[in-house]
Design a protein around this motif. Structure first.
Motif, PDB file in Angstrom:
ATOM      1  N   ASP A  34       0.829  -1.212   0.000  1.00  0.00           N
ATOM      2  CA  ASP A  34       0.000   0.000   0.000  1.00  0.00           C
ATOM      3  C   ASP A  34       0.862   1.261   0.000  1.00  0.00           C
ATOM      4  OD1 ASP A  34      -2.337  -1.459  -0.051  1.00  0.00           O
ATOM      5  OD2 ASP A  34      -2.622  -1.388   2.124  1.00  0.00           O
ATOM      6  N   ARG A  35       1.987   1.209   0.667  1.00  0.00           N
ATOM      7  CA  ARG A  35       2.873   2.387   0.718  1.00  0.00           C
ATOM      8  C   ARG A  35       3.388   2.745  -0.668  1.00  0.00           C
ATOM      9  NH1 ARG A  35       7.363   1.259   4.479  1.00  0.00           N
ATOM     10  NH2 ARG A  35       8.030   3.331   3.834  1.00  0.00           N
ATOM     11  N   LEU A  36       3.748   1.736  -1.465  1.00  0.00           N
ATOM     12  CA  LEU A  36       4.245   2.021  -2.815  1.00  0.00           C
ATOM     13  C   LEU A  36       3.148   2.610  -3.691  1.00  0.00           C
ATOM     14  CD1 LEU A  36       6.458   1.899  -4.995  1.00  0.00           C
ATOM     15  CD2 LEU A  36       5.546  -0.354  -5.589  1.00  0.00           C
ATOM     16  N   VAL A  37       2.005   1.969  -3.712  1.00  0.00           N
ATOM     17  CA  VAL A  37       0.899   2.443  -4.553  1.00  0.00           C
ATOM     18  C   VAL A  37       0.458   3.840  -4.114  1.00  0.00           C
ATOM     19  CG1 VAL A  37      -1.479   2.006  -5.289  1.00  0.00           C
ATOM     20  CG2 VAL A  37       0.147   0.105  -5.125  1.00  0.00           C
ATOM     21  N   ASP A  38       0.351   4.057  -2.811  1.00  0.00           N
ATOM     22  CA  ASP A  38      -0.050   5.379  -2.308  1.00  0.00           C
ATOM     23  C   ASP A  38       0.985   6.450  -2.652  1.00  0.00           C
ATOM     24  OD1 ASP A  38      -2.312   4.203  -1.258  1.00  0.00           O
ATOM     25  OD2 ASP A  38      -1.588   4.215   0.823  1.00  0.00           O
ATOM     26  N   THR A  39       2.259   6.110  -2.544  1.00  0.00           N
ATOM     27  CA  THR A  39       3.311   7.079  -2.864  1.00  0.00           C
ATOM     28  C   THR A  39       3.244   7.485  -4.328  1.00  0.00           C
ATOM     29  OG1 THR A  39       4.771   6.272  -1.115  1.00  0.00           O
ATOM     30  CG2 THR A  39       5.812   7.428  -2.960  1.00  0.00           C
ATOM     31  N   VAL A  40       3.103   6.523  -5.212  1.00  0.00           N
ATOM     32  CA  VAL A  40       2.992   6.830  -6.647  1.00  0.00           C
ATOM     33  C   VAL A  40       1.750   7.660  -6.913  1.00  0.00           C
ATOM     34  CG1 VAL A  40       2.633   5.813  -8.931  1.00  0.00           C
ATOM     35  CG2 VAL A  40       4.358   4.847  -7.402  1.00  0.00           C
ATOM     36  N   SER A  41       0.618   7.243  -6.380  1.00  0.00           N
ATOM     37  CA  SER A  41      -0.647   7.946  -6.620  1.00  0.00           C
ATOM     38  C   SER A  41      -0.620   9.375  -6.101  1.00  0.00           C
ATOM     39  CB  SER A  41      -1.807   7.187  -5.968  1.00  0.00           C
ATOM     40  OG  SER A  41      -1.939   5.906  -6.524  1.00  0.00           O
ATOM     41  N   GLU A  42      -0.153   9.548  -4.875  1.00  0.00           N
ATOM     42  CA  GLU A  42      -0.113  10.887  -4.275  1.00  0.00           C
ATOM     43  C   GLU A  42       0.806  11.828  -5.047  1.00  0.00           C
ATOM     44  OE1 GLU A  42       0.979  10.110  -0.230  1.00  0.00           O
ATOM     45  OE2 GLU A  42      -0.932   9.103   0.187  1.00  0.00           O
ATOM     46  N   ASN A  43       1.937  11.320  -5.490  1.00  0.00           N
ATOM     47  CA  ASN A  43       2.860  12.160  -6.233  1.00  0.00           C
ATOM     48  C   ASN A  43       2.348  12.489  -7.627  1.00  0.00           C
ATOM     49  OD1 ASN A  43       5.574  12.844  -4.814  1.00  0.00           O
ATOM     50  ND2 ASN A  43       4.998  10.812  -4.095  1.00  0.00           N
TER      51      ASN A  43
END
Length: 123
Positions: A34-43
Motif C-alpha cells: 500500500d505504501r508504494l501504490v499510495d506514494t505513486v498515486s499521491e505524487n
C-alpha cells in the motif's frame, strides 16, 4: 506463536522536470504494498506535469505476489494519468518473477525472450 519483525520498505522520492523517481529499498510484500501504490498515486496527483514515473528497484530485496500486484496497480495508475512507468535497475529476483508470471512485457514494454538472462535491467 513467534512474532516476526516488521517488514521494512523504504521509499525515497526525487522530483525532476516531468519525471518522478521512486527508489524502492527493502521488501515489497503484503505488509508494504500500500505504501508504494499510495506514494505513486499521491505524487502523480501533486505533480500533474509528470510524464515518466521511474521505480528504481536496485535495492529491492524481496517481492511476493502482493508486490507484483502493487507494481501492476502502479502501472494502471501511471497509465491512467497519461504517463509511462519505468522499472529501472531490476534485480534478478524481480526479473525472474516478471518473466515467470508473463508480466515483463506488460510492465516494461519488452518482449519475453527465453535466452535473455535476468539481472539489473532497466526499462
Amino acid at each position: 506463536m513467534t512474532q516476526l519483525p516488521p517488514t521494512a520498505l523504504r521509499l525515497t522520492v526525487a522530483d525532476r522536470a516531468h519525471e518522478l523517481t521512486v527508489d524502492v529499498e527493502g521488501e515489497l510484500c503484503l505488509d508494504t504494498v500500500d505504501r508504494l501504490v499510495d506514494t505513486v498515486s499521491e505524487n502523480l496527483t501533486r505533480r500533474p506535469d509528470v510524464r515518466v514515473v521511474r521505480l528504481n528497484c536496485a535495492r529491492l530485496s524481496w517481492i511476493d505476489s502482493a508486490g507484483l500486484s502493487a507494481l501492476l496497480m502502479a502501472h494502471r495508475r501511471v497509465s491512467a494519468a497519461g504517463c509511462i512507468l519505468r522499472l529501472d535497475e531490476r534485480p534478478a529476483l524481480l526479473e525472474r518473477m516478471l518473466r515467470q508470471t508473463g508480466t515483463l512485457g506488460h510492465l516494461t514494454g519488452l518482449p519475453l525472450q527465453d535466452d535473455d538472462a535476468g539481472g539489473a535491467h532497466a526499462t
